[in-house]
Scaffold this motif. Structure first.
Motif, PDB file in Angstrom:
ATOM      1  N   ALA A   1       0.391  -1.139   9.448  1.00 51.35           N
ATOM      2  CA  ALA A   1       1.153   0.119   9.839  1.00 51.35           C
ATOM      3  C   ALA A   1       2.543   0.291   9.847  1.00 51.35           C
ATOM      4  O   ALA A   1       3.130   0.873   9.345  1.00 51.35           O
ATOM      5  CB  ALA A   1       0.388   0.787  11.232  1.00 51.35           C
ATOM      6  N   ARG A   2       3.052  -1.024  10.431  1.00 50.31           N
ATOM      7  CA  ARG A   2       4.641  -1.181  10.455  1.00 50.31           C
ATOM      8  C   ARG A   2       5.101  -1.417   9.045  1.00 50.31           C
ATOM      9  O   ARG A   2       6.288  -0.869   8.711  1.00 50.31           O
ATOM     10  CB  ARG A   2       5.011  -2.424  11.196  1.00 50.31           C
ATOM     11  CG  ARG A   2       4.889  -1.972  12.882  1.00 50.31           C
ATOM     12  CD  ARG A   2       5.085  -3.236  13.521  1.00 50.31           C
ATOM     13  NE  ARG A   2       5.134  -3.049  14.991  1.00 50.31           N
ATOM     14  CZ  ARG A   2       4.822  -3.817  16.122  1.00 50.31           C
ATOM     15  NH1 ARG A   2       5.068  -5.040  16.024  1.00 50.31           N
ATOM     16  NH2 ARG A   2       4.811  -3.508  17.499  1.00 50.31           N
ATOM     17  N   GLY A   3       4.499  -2.143   8.120  1.00 44.57           N
ATOM     18  CA  GLY A   3       4.876  -2.363   6.846  1.00 44.57           C
ATOM     19  C   GLY A   3       4.779  -1.215   6.194  1.00 44.57           C
ATOM     20  O   GLY A   3       5.756  -0.772   5.553  1.00 44.57           O
TER      21      GLY A   3
ATOM     22  N   ASP B   1       0.930  -1.131  -0.139  1.00 43.12           N
ATOM     23  CA  ASP B   1      -0.095  -0.067   0.000  1.00 43.12           C
ATOM     24  C   ASP B   1       0.889   1.158  -0.011  1.00 43.12           C
ATOM     25  O   ASP B   1       0.495   2.092  -0.608  1.00 43.12           O
ATOM     26  CB  ASP B   1      -0.798  -0.010   1.208  1.00 43.12           C
ATOM     27  CG  ASP B   1      -2.063  -0.964   1.124  1.00 43.12           C
ATOM     28  OD1 ASP B   1      -2.303  -1.408  -0.063  1.00 43.12           O
ATOM     29  OD2 ASP B   1      -2.664  -1.251   2.176  1.00 43.12           O
ATOM     30  N   ALA B   2       1.902   1.292   0.635  1.00 43.84           N
ATOM     31  CA  ALA B   2       2.826   2.392   0.780  1.00 43.84           C
ATOM     32  C   ALA B   2       3.539   2.652  -0.527  1.00 43.84           C
ATOM     33  O   ALA B   2       3.538   3.645  -1.090  1.00 43.84           O
ATOM     34  CB  ALA B   2       4.220   2.328   1.883  1.00 43.84           C
ATOM     35  N   ALA B   3       4.138   1.365  -1.426  1.00 47.52           N
ATOM     36  CA  ALA B   3       4.473   1.546  -2.498  1.00 47.52           C
ATOM     37  C   ALA B   3       3.597   2.235  -3.602  1.00 47.52           C
ATOM     38  O   ALA B   3       4.002   2.796  -4.440  1.00 47.52           O
ATOM     39  CB  ALA B   3       5.088   0.344  -3.020  1.00 47.52           C
ATOM     40  N   LEU B   4       2.082   1.651  -3.475  1.00 47.20           N
ATOM     41  CA  LEU B   4       1.182   2.299  -4.420  1.00 47.20           C
ATOM     42  C   LEU B   4       1.087   3.983  -3.993  1.00 47.20           C
ATOM     43  O   LEU B   4       0.967   4.598  -4.881  1.00 47.20           O
ATOM     44  CB  LEU B   4      -0.043   1.420  -4.041  1.00 47.20           C
ATOM     45  CG  LEU B   4      -0.104   0.098  -4.557  1.00 47.20           C
ATOM     46  CD1 LEU B   4      -1.422  -0.505  -4.063  1.00 47.20           C
ATOM     47  CD2 LEU B   4      -0.086   0.082  -6.044  1.00 47.20           C
ATOM     48  N   ASP B   5       0.862   4.053  -2.659  1.00 46.92           N
ATOM     49  CA  ASP B   5       0.937   5.511  -2.491  1.00 46.92           C
ATOM     50  C   ASP B   5       1.705   6.438  -2.941  1.00 46.92           C
ATOM     51  O   ASP B   5       1.819   7.482  -3.579  1.00 46.92           O
ATOM     52  CB  ASP B   5       0.643   5.804  -1.029  1.00 46.92           C
ATOM     53  CG  ASP B   5      -0.869   5.657  -0.313  1.00 46.92           C
ATOM     54  OD1 ASP B   5      -1.664   5.633  -1.337  1.00 46.92           O
ATOM     55  OD2 ASP B   5      -0.893   5.635   0.788  1.00 46.92           O
TER      56      ASP B   5
ATOM     57  N   MET C   1       8.252   1.477   4.918  1.00 46.35           N
ATOM     58  CA  MET C   1       8.795   1.934   3.479  1.00 46.35           C
ATOM     59  C   MET C   1       8.586   3.392   3.367  1.00 46.35           C
ATOM     60  O   MET C   1       9.374   3.930   2.809  1.00 46.35           O
ATOM     61  CB  MET C   1       7.667   1.350   2.630  1.00 46.35           C
ATOM     62  CG  MET C   1       7.819   1.739   1.065  1.00 46.35           C
ATOM     63  SD  MET C   1       7.157   0.799  -0.289  1.00 46.35           S
ATOM     64  CE  MET C   1       8.351  -0.645  -0.047  1.00 46.35           C
ATOM     65  N   MET C   2       7.653   3.930   4.144  1.00 47.60           N
ATOM     66  CA  MET C   2       7.449   5.357   4.084  1.00 47.60           C
ATOM     67  C   MET C   2       8.540   6.091   4.738  1.00 47.60           C
ATOM     68  O   MET C   2       9.164   7.259   4.231  1.00 47.60           O
ATOM     69  CB  MET C   2       6.056   6.011   4.630  1.00 47.60           C
ATOM     70  CG  MET C   2       4.737   5.835   3.523  1.00 47.60           C
ATOM     71  SD  MET C   2       4.967   6.924   2.393  1.00 47.60           S
ATOM     72  CE  MET C   2       3.585   6.260   1.483  1.00 47.60           C
TER      73      MET C   2
END
Length: 98
Positions: free
Chosen positions: A66-68, A13-17, A72-73
């Motif tokens: 949230a940790r994952g 999800d972070a990579a997509l954001d 990344m973020m």
């Protein structure tokens, strides 16, 4: 869903954001007054959204995601801006020592 799966999903999800140009962090803590100040400063100074994702309850899947997501973020934010998240959290009284 396992914690590992939740962490992997959070990272995805972070990579997509990031691909959409969105910088954000997820908090699953009980909101404290400093969180509003932190969210305001991160948004105004660095265009980073600070989201509370534990409002409806926290379990190991919420924490894992949230940790994952945040791992990344944090790497991306640190590469782009330096250690601004920790410094800002400390400035607004939101960083817990220990």
């Amino acid at each position: 869903m396992s914690v590992t799966d939740a962490e992997d999903e959070g990272a995805l999800d972070a990579a997509l954001d990031l691909a959409r140009g969105v910088l954000a962090l997820e908090s699953y803590e009980q909101p404290r007054p400093c969180h509003a100040r932190l969210a305001e400063r991160l948004r105004a100074q660095y265009e980073i959204d600070y989201r509370n994702v534990g409002a409806c309850g926290v379990d190991e899947v919420v924490v894992g995601h949230a940790r994952g997501y945040n791992a990344m973020m944090h790497r991306h934010i640190a590469a782009q801006h330096g250690a601004v998240v920790e410094a800002t959290a400390r400035e607004v009284g939101c960083l817990r020592e220990g």
